[in-house]
Design an enzyme around this catalytic site. Structure first.
Site, PDB file in Angstrom:
ATOM      1  N   HIS A  88       2.371   8.921  -0.771  1.00 45.22           N
ATOM      2  CA  HIS A  88       1.398   7.846  -0.537  1.00 45.22           C
ATOM      3  C   HIS A  88       0.997   7.797   0.944  1.00 45.22           C
ATOM      4  CE1 HIS A  88      -0.401   3.872  -0.386  1.00 45.22           C
ATOM      5  NE2 HIS A  88      -0.508   3.937  -1.696  1.00 45.22           N
ATOM      6  N   GLU A 138       0.274   5.416   2.856  1.00 46.32           N
ATOM      7  CA  GLU A 138       0.959   4.373   3.649  1.00 46.32           C
ATOM      8  C   GLU A 138       2.307   4.899   4.143  1.00 46.32           C
ATOM      9  OE1 GLU A 138       1.707   0.433   1.803  1.00 46.32           O
ATOM     10  OE2 GLU A 138       3.565   0.459   2.951  1.00 46.32           O
TER      11      GLU A 138
END
Ligand code: F3S
Length: 281
Positions: A126, A128
């Site tokens: 991901h 993030e």
């Protein structure tokens, strides 16, 4: 017919802030090239609308060839090296990293600087998590299952600092932290899970248990919308997935007394209102 729209449906605080920032920059800087580093949200319609107004989506590889303009960083955040690269270019950077994510960057940077072992609980693919990883000054570990925890080669006598991806499941997080407590003495664990997702899911559970039909709005590839759909389907067997207004077949809700509506984190308010209006008609 009674229609119940979830208060937490749609954009969370951080996503709304980033999307608003793009439109604000468009309004304030008419003849300046505006870029977003990656699509600002997982919603094709919104990204297309921005593109039609002149916003270009760029990738990390494009940064070094930028000559001018404004680059907007999305709510997921970016690694420090990318942030430094942007700062070295002749561009204005508008950092729309969610403040909750920014806080994780600071924790990871400070604790790694002190020589602690860093663990990020989350999905390593991901953006993030990749961003968070990039703020650690020492190599950090990313795990999301108990098996992965067991395989880590930690130094038991060295302090461990644990953080989480903002959208990670709290129960799973607790299980993993417990595992770490059996492996290392000195642990500083910061629960960095954002409750926007939790609140949206709790409200979806509650509404879908009360209604005769439930509508879940969001992109097909949005994992948080898929999760919402699963949660609602458990409570209400007549749960339907809507990507755009065209998907909505009003036969789903004819002769129903109570209809519920919720939406994933990247669903604009406009679509939610349109679906609501179509229900009322
Ligand atoms: Fe959204 Fe920020 Fe939470 S982007 S999900 S408010 S961490």
């Amino acid at each position: 017919m009674e229609i119940k729209v979830a208060k937490t449906a749609g954009f969370c605080f951080g996503v709304k802030r980033a999307v608003d920032q793009v439109y604000k920059q468009l309004e304030e800087h008419e003849n300046v090239p505006i870029y977003t580093l990656g699509p600002i949200i997982h919603n094709e319609e919104v990204v297309r609308d921005m593109e039609s107004k002149g916003v270009k989506v760029i990738q990390e590889d494009d940064i070094s060839s930028l000559k001018e303009g404004i680059v907007i960083i999305r709510s997921h955040g970016i690694p420090k090296a990318v942030s430094d690269l942007l700062a070295s270019q002749n561009v204005t950077v508008v950092d729309a990293t969610c403040p909750f994510v920014k806080k994780i960057h600071r924790i990871v940077q400070e604790h790694s600087r002190k020589g602690e072992q860093i663990v990020i609980i989350g999905n390593s693919n991901h953006p993030e998590v990749q961003g968070i990883l990039g703020w650690s000054e020492t190599p950090a570990f990313v795990v999301q299952t108990p098996e992965e925890v067991e395989k880590l080669s930690l130094t038991p006598e060295k302090k461990l600092c644990i953080v989480a991806q903002t959208t990670f499941n709290y129960k799973k997080f607790q299980i993993l932290v417990e595992k770490f407590r059996n492996m290392v003495y000195d642990i500083e664990c910061v629960n960095t899970i954002c409750n926007a997702t939790q609140e949206r899911q709790a409200e979806a559970t509650q509404i879908s248990a009360e209604v005769d039909a439930m509508l879940v709005i969001g992109g097909r590839n949005s994992s948080n919308t898929q999760k919402l759909f699963e949660i609602c389907k458990k409570e209400c067997k007549d749960t339907y997935y809507i990507q755009t207004l065209d998907d909505f077949d009003t036969r789903w809700i004819t002769s129903r007394n109570k209809v519920g509506i919720t939406a994933g984190a990247s669903t604009p308010k406009k679509i939610i209102e349109e679906v609501q209006a179509k229900c009322q008609n």
